[in-house]
Design a protein around this motif. Sequence first.
Motif, mmCIF file in Angstrom:
data_model
loop_
_atom_site.group_PDB
_atom_site.id
_atom_site.type_symbol
_atom_site.label_atom_id
_atom_site.label_comp_id
_atom_site.label_asym_id
_atom_site.label_seq_id
_atom_site.Cartn_x
_atom_site.Cartn_y
_atom_site.Cartn_z
ATOM 1 N N TYR A 57 0.823 -1.196 0.000
ATOM 2 C CA TYR A 57 0.000 0.000 0.000
ATOM 3 C C TYR A 57 0.864 1.256 0.000
ATOM 4 C CZ TYR A 57 -3.239 -3.588 1.648
ATOM 5 O OH TYR A 57 -3.963 -4.738 1.769
ATOM 6 N N SER A 58 0.315 2.296 -0.598
ATOM 7 C CA SER A 58 0.975 3.603 -0.597
ATOM 8 C C SER A 58 0.062 4.591 0.129
ATOM 9 C CB SER A 58 1.221 4.065 -2.034
ATOM 10 O OG SER A 58 -0.022 4.336 -2.677
ATOM 11 N N PHE A 59 0.501 5.837 0.229
ATOM 12 C CA PHE A 59 -0.315 6.849 0.905
ATOM 13 C C PHE A 59 -1.616 7.135 0.143
ATOM 14 C CE2 PHE A 59 3.716 7.879 3.070
ATOM 15 C CZ PHE A 59 3.259 7.863 4.372
ATOM 16 N N ASN A 60 -1.653 6.806 -1.146
ATOM 17 C CA ASN A 60 -2.897 6.969 -1.913
ATOM 18 C C ASN A 60 -3.989 6.016 -1.445
ATOM 19 O OD1 ASN A 60 -1.837 9.005 -3.527
ATOM 20 N ND2 ASN A 60 -1.031 7.565 -5.037
ATOM 21 N N ASP A 61 -3.569 4.936 -0.784
ATOM 22 C CA ASP A 61 -4.534 3.953 -0.291
ATOM 23 C C ASP A 61 -5.111 4.327 1.074
ATOM 24 O OD1 ASP A 61 -4.318 1.994 -2.454
ATOM 25 O OD2 ASP A 61 -2.265 1.726 -1.743
ATOM 26 N N LEU A 62 -4.580 5.374 1.686
ATOM 27 C CA LEU A 62 -5.084 5.835 2.982
ATOM 28 C C LEU A 62 -6.179 6.861 2.723
ATOM 29 C CD1 LEU A 62 -1.714 6.217 4.942
ATOM 30 C CD2 LEU A 62 -3.201 4.224 4.752
ATOM 31 N N ALA A 74 -8.475 15.166 11.734
ATOM 32 C CA ALA A 74 -7.691 14.271 12.592
ATOM 33 C C ALA A 74 -6.906 13.265 11.768
ATOM 34 C CB ALA A 74 -8.614 13.548 13.572
ATOM 35 N N PHE A 75 -7.550 12.712 10.739
ATOM 36 C CA PHE A 75 -6.879 11.711 9.907
ATOM 37 C C PHE A 75 -5.805 12.364 9.050
ATOM 38 C CE2 PHE A 75 -6.522 9.119 6.034
ATOM 39 C CZ PHE A 75 -6.176 7.909 6.604
ATOM 40 N N ASN A 76 -6.104 13.519 8.479
ATOM 41 C CA ASN A 76 -5.121 14.202 7.637
ATOM 42 C C ASN A 76 -3.867 14.570 8.401
ATOM 43 O OD1 ASN A 76 -6.040 14.202 5.021
ATOM 44 N ND2 ASN A 76 -7.256 16.069 5.236
ATOM 45 N N THR A 77 -4.022 14.946 9.670
ATOM 46 C CA THR A 77 -2.856 15.276 10.499
ATOM 47 C C THR A 77 -1.939 14.062 10.632
ATOM 48 O OG1 THR A 77 -4.109 16.920 11.751
ATOM 49 C CG2 THR A 77 -2.111 16.046 12.788
ATOM 50 N N SER A 78 -2.522 12.902 10.903
ATOM 51 C CA SER A 78 -1.738 11.670 11.038
ATOM 52 C C SER A 78 -1.084 11.276 9.718
ATOM 53 C CB SER A 78 -2.632 10.527 11.526
ATOM 54 O OG SER A 78 -3.190 10.831 12.785
ATOM 55 N N LYS A 79 -1.831 11.390 8.635
ATOM 56 C CA LYS A 79 -1.318 11.004 7.319
ATOM 57 C C LYS A 79 -0.163 11.903 6.889
ATOM 58 C CE LYS A 79 -2.876 10.233 2.549
ATOM 59 N NZ LYS A 79 -4.046 10.238 1.631
ATOM 60 N N LYS A 80 -0.306 13.208 7.093
ATOM 61 C CA LYS A 80 0.751 14.148 6.702
ATOM 62 C C LYS A 80 2.021 13.935 7.510
ATOM 63 C CE LYS A 80 -2.254 17.805 4.903
ATOM 64 N NZ LYS A 80 -2.827 19.159 5.130
ATOM 65 N N LEU A 81 1.849 13.634 8.806
ATOM 66 C CA LEU A 81 3.017 13.357 9.647
ATOM 67 C C LEU A 81 3.730 12.097 9.156
ATOM 68 C CD1 LEU A 81 4.818 13.813 12.099
ATOM 69 C CD2 LEU A 81 3.103 12.618 13.495
ATOM 70 N N ALA A 82 2.963 11.071 8.814
ATOM 71 C CA ALA A 82 3.551 9.823 8.317
ATOM 72 C C ALA A 82 4.312 10.056 7.011
ATOM 73 C CB ALA A 82 2.465 8.772 8.121
ATOM 74 N N GLU A 83 3.747 10.863 6.121
ATOM 75 C CA GLU A 83 4.435 11.183 4.868
ATOM 76 C C GLU A 83 5.730 11.947 5.129
ATOM 77 O OE1 GLU A 83 1.937 12.089 1.140
ATOM 78 O OE2 GLU A 83 0.629 12.702 2.777
ATOM 79 N N ARG A 84 5.676 12.884 6.064
ATOM 80 C CA ARG A 84 6.832 13.729 6.354
ATOM 81 C C ARG A 84 7.996 12.917 6.913
ATOM 82 N NH1 ARG A 84 4.754 17.094 10.138
ATOM 83 N NH2 ARG A 84 3.473 18.020 8.518
ATOM 84 N N ILE A 85 7.703 11.929 7.741
ATOM 85 C CA ILE A 85 8.781 11.193 8.412
ATOM 86 C C ILE A 85 9.177 9.901 7.675
ATOM 87 C CG2 ILE A 85 8.244 12.118 10.679
ATOM 88 C CD1 ILE A 85 7.263 8.540 9.836
ATOM 89 N N SER A 86 8.518 9.607 6.556
ATOM 90 C CA SER A 86 8.780 8.338 5.877
ATOM 91 C C SER A 86 10.221 8.226 5.384
ATOM 92 C CB SER A 86 7.808 8.132 4.711
ATOM 93 O OG SER A 86 7.894 9.198 3.792
#
Length: 473
Positions: A144-149, A155-167
């Motif tokens: 899966y990629s971030f497109n699958d999230l 609340a969800f966007n905050t978590s997703k953006k943090l995950a992308e930033r630290i990947s």
Amino acid sequence: MNLGIDHIPYKWIEEIINLSAERIVVVDRDGVIRYISTAYCDFLGTTVDFATGRNVQEVIENTRMHIVAKTGQAELAAVHPINGSEMLANRFPLIVEGELVGALGTVMFLNPEEWWDYKRKIQPLLEELKFFKTKYEKELKSKYSFNDLIGSSPAFNTSKKLAERISASQSAVLLLGESGTGKELFAHAIHNNSTRASFPFVPINCASIPEHLLESELFGYEDGAFTGAKKGGKKGQFQVANYGTIFLDEIGDMPLSMQSKLLRVLQEKEIQRIGGQRSYAVDVRVIAATHRNLEKMVEDGTFRKDLYYRLNVIKIEIPPLRMRKEDISLIAANLLKKLEQKFHRQGLQLTDEAIESLELHSWPGNIRELENVLERAINVLDGKNIDLSHLPLYLRDQYIHLDAVEKKGTTWNFTEGSVDKPLLPLKETIAIAEKRSILHAINTAGGNKQLAAKMLQISKTSFYEKCKTYEIQ
């Protein structure tokens, strides 16, 4: 003492050649047969005495041995018509001390039938090997990629953006969230977006592996480490994940004894197999996940504080579905696309009434529960539109009865002779109230049914029976 082939009697060597799978002929530079095996002669319908010393063309039909003996060019897996059939032949130049002295010919399959018989035996093994090789390679890649999230809630966007930033970082990641919120999808996406993406992604569920097997699974073992150990030993998952990512799901369920060994690996960046003294260097990024409260576990002494801080370099909290109700329609639509492939259907969609019903539910099982609900609906669906009638009873009741007040703005008025809402039979009214209390308790307990039963002051058995009666999952 190494005696060498000179000390094997000639008759032994001859019998070894005759017993081998291949039929053999040897010619000199002039194409004269210097040696031919008995098995080859039997196939040709001749004898060793007759064939030896004769030109190969007199003995073997359509032969090319004399050509290879002159050119020095090998001919491998050549089709050779002979005796009314076709066989596979290999022809090799014989070079001794840098000089071309002749040629060696071998025949493994005397006819197509023999080849097909061999292929029938070996093909299943090759297919099995291919299956496991493909499966192994597929399982070690992130799916899966971030497109699958899917989701657009804050609340969800905050978590997703943090995950992308630290990947792109190499630091450890700790994913927190209830069961079914998509922690593993986040782990896949982080690895897929990292510099380690071309290397293995190895997921391990710490809760599903028995304690006595977890160490060998993670770190491997040496040959003879214990009774039944695989010959030659076995790599652990940390070595398999080298240069890539290892995902330790349900890390909160890892036994204390294993926590200290995991801590050593994270600190020293090396592992030691069971039964071995040697250390193996590993370069692995760790992503851990749990639905448990690790801070509380640290206070209780059931989770090592030093390991917690080692894992908790980057913490990402994934919100439960009840905190992102606005995402339910998007997630449901995405899940339907996935389920369409599974059920070979097309154009499936939810009606507005069905979506509204889904948005009313607290979803203690999160996205996993939502997927189960949609799969059930497809199983009872005739057309393409999933309506309220296709949803489980507990969702229908919730829509029709439990949330009628909030949805329609009507109120109960129990003054004598005045009721703004149709009166239901007492038995049904009690059932609605009981079901609502159970759902509220589950929601308050964060999906923990044992805790919900305690809150309602009923036994676990009674609680589960009522959940079954009201189709509460």
